[in-house]
Design a protein around this motif. Sequence first.
Motif, PDB file in Angstrom:
ATOM      1  N   HIS A   1     -18.766 -11.831 -15.482  1.00  0.00           N
ATOM      2  CA  HIS A   1     -17.664 -12.554 -14.841  1.00  0.00           C
ATOM      3  C   HIS A   1     -16.331 -11.846 -15.103  1.00  0.00           C
ATOM      4  CE1 HIS A   1     -19.732 -15.992 -13.202  1.00  0.00           C
ATOM      5  NE2 HIS A   1     -20.344 -16.252 -14.357  1.00  0.00           N
ATOM      6  N   VAL A   2     -16.134 -11.408 -16.341  1.00  0.00           N
ATOM      7  CA  VAL A   2     -14.885 -10.709 -16.684  1.00  0.00           C
ATOM      8  C   VAL A   2     -14.786  -9.397 -15.908  1.00  0.00           C
ATOM      9  CG1 VAL A   2     -13.631  -9.576 -18.545  1.00  0.00           C
ATOM     10  CG2 VAL A   2     -14.716 -11.786 -18.952  1.00  0.00           C
ATOM     11  N   TRP A   3     -15.899  -8.666 -15.861  1.00  0.00           N
ATOM     12  CA  TRP A   3     -15.908  -7.378 -15.151  1.00  0.00           C
ATOM     13  C   TRP A   3     -15.609  -7.548 -13.656  1.00  0.00           C
ATOM     14  CZ3 TRP A   3     -20.944  -5.915 -12.621  1.00  0.00           C
ATOM     15  CH2 TRP A   3     -20.810  -4.749 -11.860  1.00  0.00           C
ATOM     16  N   SER A   4     -16.293  -8.474 -12.998  1.00  0.00           N
ATOM     17  CA  SER A   4     -16.080  -8.660 -11.565  1.00  0.00           C
ATOM     18  C   SER A   4     -14.685  -9.189 -11.276  1.00  0.00           C
ATOM     19  CB  SER A   4     -17.133  -9.606 -10.999  1.00  0.00           C
ATOM     20  OG  SER A   4     -17.064 -10.885 -11.621  1.00  0.00           O
ATOM     21  N   GLY A   5     -14.207 -10.126 -12.112  1.00  0.00           N
ATOM     22  CA  GLY A   5     -12.854 -10.639 -11.911  1.00  0.00           C
ATOM     23  C   GLY A   5     -11.795  -9.584 -12.151  1.00  0.00           C
ATOM     24  N   THR A   6     -12.004  -8.750 -13.194  1.00  0.00           N
ATOM     25  CA  THR A   6     -11.044  -7.686 -13.482  1.00  0.00           C
ATOM     26  C   THR A   6     -11.010  -6.647 -12.362  1.00  0.00           C
ATOM     27  OG1 THR A   6     -11.416  -7.980 -15.855  1.00  0.00           O
ATOM     28  CG2 THR A   6     -10.392  -5.920 -15.146  1.00  0.00           C
ATOM     29  N   ALA A   7     -12.191  -6.292 -11.847  1.00  0.00           N
ATOM     30  CA  ALA A   7     -12.242  -5.331 -10.745  1.00  0.00           C
ATOM     31  C   ALA A   7     -11.487  -5.850  -9.527  1.00  0.00           C
ATOM     32  CB  ALA A   7     -13.696  -5.024 -10.384  1.00  0.00           C
ATOM     33  N   SER A   8     -11.700  -7.114  -9.187  1.00  0.00           N
ATOM     34  CA  SER A   8     -10.994  -7.699  -8.044  1.00  0.00           C
ATOM     35  C   SER A   8      -9.497  -7.767  -8.301  1.00  0.00           C
ATOM     36  CB  SER A   8     -11.547  -9.095  -7.753  1.00  0.00           C
ATOM     37  OG  SER A   8     -12.928  -9.051  -7.489  1.00  0.00           O
ATOM     38  N   ALA A   9      -9.114  -8.128  -9.524  1.00  0.00           N
ATOM     39  CA  ALA A   9      -7.685  -8.218  -9.844  1.00  0.00           C
ATOM     40  C   ALA A   9      -7.020  -6.853  -9.786  1.00  0.00           C
ATOM     41  CB  ALA A   9      -7.509  -8.846 -11.234  1.00  0.00           C
ATOM     42  N   LEU A  10      -7.689  -5.826 -10.308  1.00  0.00           N
ATOM     43  CA  LEU A  10      -7.115  -4.481 -10.265  1.00  0.00           C
ATOM     44  C   LEU A  10      -6.923  -4.012  -8.828  1.00  0.00           C
ATOM     45  CD1 LEU A  10      -9.065  -2.666 -13.140  1.00  0.00           C
ATOM     46  CD2 LEU A  10      -6.650  -3.324 -13.102  1.00  0.00           C
ATOM     47  N   MET A  11      -7.896  -4.306  -7.973  1.00  0.00           N
ATOM     48  CA  MET A  11      -7.763  -3.927  -6.570  1.00  0.00           C
ATOM     49  C   MET A  11      -6.585  -4.644  -5.923  1.00  0.00           C
ATOM     50  SD  MET A  11      -8.486  -5.212  -3.294  1.00  0.00           S
ATOM     51  CE  MET A  11      -9.691  -6.493  -3.643  1.00  0.00           C
ATOM     52  N   LEU A  12      -6.465  -5.951  -6.171  1.00  0.00           N
ATOM     53  CA  LEU A  12      -5.368  -6.713  -5.581  1.00  0.00           C
ATOM     54  C   LEU A  12      -4.019  -6.239  -6.091  1.00  0.00           C
ATOM     55  CD1 LEU A  12      -6.902 -10.309  -5.724  1.00  0.00           C
ATOM     56  CD2 LEU A  12      -6.633  -8.856  -3.718  1.00  0.00           C
ATOM     57  N   ILE A  13      -3.945  -5.922  -7.377  1.00  0.00           N
ATOM     58  CA  ILE A  13      -2.683  -5.434  -7.948  1.00  0.00           C
ATOM     59  C   ILE A  13      -2.309  -4.085  -7.343  1.00  0.00           C
ATOM     60  CG2 ILE A  13      -1.614  -4.580 -10.068  1.00  0.00           C
ATOM     61  CD1 ILE A  13      -3.204  -6.743 -11.576  1.00  0.00           C
ATOM     62  N   ALA A  14      -3.297  -3.192  -7.211  1.00  0.00           N
ATOM     63  CA  ALA A  14      -3.015  -1.862  -6.671  1.00  0.00           C
ATOM     64  C   ALA A  14      -2.528  -1.935  -5.228  1.00  0.00           C
ATOM     65  CB  ALA A  14      -4.267  -0.987  -6.768  1.00  0.00           C
ATOM     66  N   ILE A  15      -3.237  -2.696  -4.386  1.00  0.00           N
ATOM     67  CA  ILE A  15      -2.834  -2.802  -2.981  1.00  0.00           C
ATOM     68  C   ILE A  15      -1.537  -3.589  -2.847  1.00  0.00           C
ATOM     69  CG2 ILE A  15      -3.488  -3.780  -0.754  1.00  0.00           C
ATOM     70  CD1 ILE A  15      -4.811  -1.152  -1.458  1.00  0.00           C
ATOM     71  N   GLY A  16      -1.397  -4.647  -3.641  1.00  0.00           N
ATOM     72  CA  GLY A  16      -0.141  -5.394  -3.609  1.00  0.00           C
ATOM     73  C   GLY A  16       1.041  -4.536  -4.012  1.00  0.00           C
ATOM     74  N   GLY A  17       0.863  -3.722  -5.059  1.00  0.00           N
ATOM     75  CA  GLY A  17       1.936  -2.820  -5.462  1.00  0.00           C
ATOM     76  C   GLY A  17       2.255  -1.780  -4.410  1.00  0.00           C
ATOM     77  N   LEU A  18       1.205  -1.236  -3.778  1.00  0.00           N
ATOM     78  CA  LEU A  18       1.426  -0.228  -2.728  1.00  0.00           C
ATOM     79  C   LEU A  18       2.210  -0.810  -1.555  1.00  0.00           C
ATOM     80  CD1 LEU A  18      -1.151   2.329  -1.422  1.00  0.00           C
ATOM     81  CD2 LEU A  18       0.021   0.888   0.213  1.00  0.00           C
ATOM     82  N   VAL A  19       1.781  -1.975  -1.079  1.00  0.00           N
ATOM     83  CA  VAL A  19       2.447  -2.585   0.083  1.00  0.00           C
ATOM     84  C   VAL A  19       3.855  -3.038  -0.287  1.00  0.00           C
ATOM     85  CG1 VAL A  19       2.350  -4.491   1.728  1.00  0.00           C
ATOM     86  CG2 VAL A  19       0.267  -3.248   1.135  1.00  0.00           C
ATOM     87  N   ALA A  20       4.016  -3.631  -1.481  1.00  0.00           N
ATOM     88  CA  ALA A  20       5.339  -4.102  -1.888  1.00  0.00           C
ATOM     89  C   ALA A  20       6.317  -2.929  -2.023  1.00  0.00           C
ATOM     90  CB  ALA A  20       5.235  -4.875  -3.202  1.00  0.00           C
ATOM     91  N   PHE A  21       5.872  -1.837  -2.627  1.00  0.00           N
ATOM     92  CA  PHE A  21       6.739  -0.671  -2.779  1.00  0.00           C
ATOM     93  C   PHE A  21       7.108  -0.087  -1.419  1.00  0.00           C
ATOM     94  CE2 PHE A  21       7.376   3.908  -3.493  1.00  0.00           C
ATOM     95  CZ  PHE A  21       8.384   3.865  -4.446  1.00  0.00           C
ATOM     96  N   LEU A  22       6.125  -0.014  -0.512  1.00  0.00           N
ATOM     97  CA  LEU A  22       6.405   0.514   0.820  1.00  0.00           C
ATOM     98  C   LEU A  22       7.399  -0.369   1.567  1.00  0.00           C
ATOM     99  CD1 LEU A  22       5.812   2.541   3.078  1.00  0.00           C
ATOM    100  CD2 LEU A  22       3.844   1.144   3.721  1.00  0.00           C
ATOM    101  N   LEU A  23       7.203  -1.688   1.505  1.00  0.00           N
ATOM    102  CA  LEU A  23       8.123  -2.592   2.195  1.00  0.00           C
ATOM    103  C   LEU A  23       9.525  -2.539   1.582  1.00  0.00           C
ATOM    104  CD1 LEU A  23       5.836  -5.725   2.707  1.00  0.00           C
ATOM    105  CD2 LEU A  23       6.531  -4.043   4.421  1.00  0.00           C
ATOM    106  N   ARG A  24       9.582  -2.459   0.275  1.00  0.00           N
ATOM    107  CA  ARG A  24      10.889  -2.407  -0.389  1.00  0.00           C
ATOM    108  C   ARG A  24      11.675  -1.166   0.009  1.00  0.00           C
ATOM    109  NH1 ARG A  24      11.831  -2.000  -6.972  1.00  0.00           N
ATOM    110  NH2 ARG A  24      14.118  -1.835  -6.890  1.00  0.00           N
ATOM    111  N   GLN A  25      10.986  -0.049   0.159  1.00  0.00           N
ATOM    112  CA  GLN A  25      11.669   1.196   0.488  1.00  0.00           C
ATOM    113  C   GLN A  25      11.950   1.342   1.985  1.00  0.00           C
ATOM    114  OE1 GLN A  25      12.785   3.368  -1.773  1.00  0.00           O
ATOM    115  NE2 GLN A  25      11.923   2.175  -3.474  1.00  0.00           N
ATOM    116  N   SER A  26      11.142   0.712   2.818  1.00  0.00           N
ATOM    117  CA  SER A  26      11.242   0.980   4.249  1.00  0.00           C
ATOM    118  C   SER A  26      11.982  -0.108   5.027  1.00  0.00           C
ATOM    119  CB  SER A  26       9.844   1.154   4.849  1.00  0.00           C
ATOM    120  OG  SER A  26       9.056  -0.004   4.638  1.00  0.00           O
ATOM    121  N   LEU A  27      11.879  -1.360   4.632  1.00  0.00           N
ATOM    122  CA  LEU A  27      12.502  -2.433   5.414  1.00  0.00           C
ATOM    123  C   LEU A  27      14.020  -2.289   5.546  1.00  0.00           C
ATOM    124  CD1 LEU A  27      10.503  -5.652   4.435  1.00  0.00           C
ATOM    125  CD2 LEU A  27      10.435  -4.357   6.567  1.00  0.00           C
TER     126      LEU A  27
END
Length: 603
Positions: free
Chosen positions: A322-348
């Motif tokens: 449970h910890v492994w699967s939850g951590t994997a999903s959280a890491l993916m969400l954090i990475a994509i969220g950070g990528l999109v947030a950084f792109l929007l912050r710089q481009s908008l």
Amino acid sequence: MQQIRTCRQNSSRFCRQLFFDRVVRILSCGAGFISLGTLAAIFVFLLVLALPLFLEGQWGQILSLTWRPYQGHYGILPMIAGSLALSISAFTVAYPLGLGICVFACGPGPRPLRRAVIAVITFMTAIPTVVYGFVAVFLLVPILSGALTSRSGPSLLAACLTLALLILPTIVLFLYQTMRETEKRTRLTSASLGFSPLQALLLVVLPGSATGLRTAAIMGYCRALSDTLIPLMLAGNAPQLPTSFFDSIRTLTAHIALVVATDNSSPAFHSLFACGLLLFGMSLAVQFMIRRHDASTKPLGGKWLDLLSFLAGHRLCRMLIHVWSGTASALMLIAIGGLVAFLLRQSLPVFNARLFFGDAPIMAAILGRAPVWDGIFAACAGTVALVALASLMAIPAGIGAGIALSQYLHGRLARALRFSANTLAGVPSIVMGLFGFSLIIFLRHTVAPEANTSLLLSAFCLALLILPYMINATAQALETLPEELRLLGPSLGMTSLQSLRRILLPAASRGMLGGIVLSMGRAAEDTAVILLTGVVAQGGLPRGLLDKFEALPFTIYYLAAQYQSADDLHKGFGAALTLLVLTVLLYGGARILRAGMENEWKN
């Protein structure tokens, strides 16, 4: 007399229908051979241009560890080692994460959260590779340089992490689909045995998804090995053997993109085609491995099943899963969220009319009466022209080939053409670009001495690149139609052409349209092909098919490497957001059309 005249008219109409039926059959089968002919042409062109190395006995230099072309050293072993190091390390990171995300998505967690994870993974498939690379250059590289090591700049580690994120959707979607289908088939069996959801997942679903596990691994690794932009932008491109994750490396794909502009007679130039042959052979090997694993339907057993039984039987192990699967999903969400947030912050803040047109009047720029020197309008126009031209080339041929595979061809010939289409889909885009570049060399030495890279050549190579998507989408849309619909035309006395035109194609139109939109999205985001076949940084609006042109993916890559000011950097972020919005709309439209077709037949 009237009856005789009517009989003659009906006979004439029937003969014309048979004639057109045969013409359509011939054209469709001919389109089916395009993928096979393209594969043969790629192999022949690469072999002919790599052959001088072997005829002159210089193959030993090619397999050396030193790349110093100006001193007569042309070794590509450092690039082979760099490709293997990057692809293996990225796969080692991505595959456990992907498996953990699939366990989370198929496990006992809250359904809205599980659906949200799969929705984000699906969204990741629409993010262009150059956007991953561009954001990582200005977000990930500074973080790694400041937090993990005193060394600055691109490195194997930066490329590894970004490439792992890039191939993660490929692994997850292949595996998730297989696991979901297995879970549906075995749901009652698991319930009758009294298994909990996690026990059913570990003891039934995973062992029954062995083919999906293998296919996801093969496709994920192949995607990592064939990528060009991530190593080109993030790995540093130093031709040396890596000794640590903080070293700069060069891969085979990046090596081709960097050295292709040299003269067309030196061993350094011919070594590029040896690299292309090697990548082409790897793609063929991957397809053979997939066919072999698809033919094997045996579930996991032996030690693997014992391990899964052990994990399912211990409370601590279940908690760790449970910890492994939850951590994997959280890491993916954090990475994509950070990528999109950084792109929007710089481009908008700069996403306005000035980003597209600069100081030029808008209408004058759109009509081509005023040049745009400091905006991305020319790159947007070039991208639209490129996608439209490539689609016009690929769509009719892809539809014809898909019809031939589903309606007319059977047996070994159909299997051979389907294999060629799947293999062509796995050809690295840089190899397709190298094929286009070698085609220009051939034309210069034969019938067209003035031949040069251009919009037409880029569109042609992109059309060949997206052709397999159209073939598979058309064939799948027709093959999944209900059997009673296939029998409707013959039961009404229709010829095969009439049945196809009036019943089957309209019924399969949504699935085919989804394939068209998906192909257009793939053409819009590719950079490696156009990098070798005609794109430039300051080409202006495309004036003709034989001219150079600008395109959004190359503009983003060029600004990441050559920006001179903050304005250039902001323009790069704006271009990245523009390309992301375009591809998301195209990929989203394709999924909506496919879902609509599936719901229509379910209802």
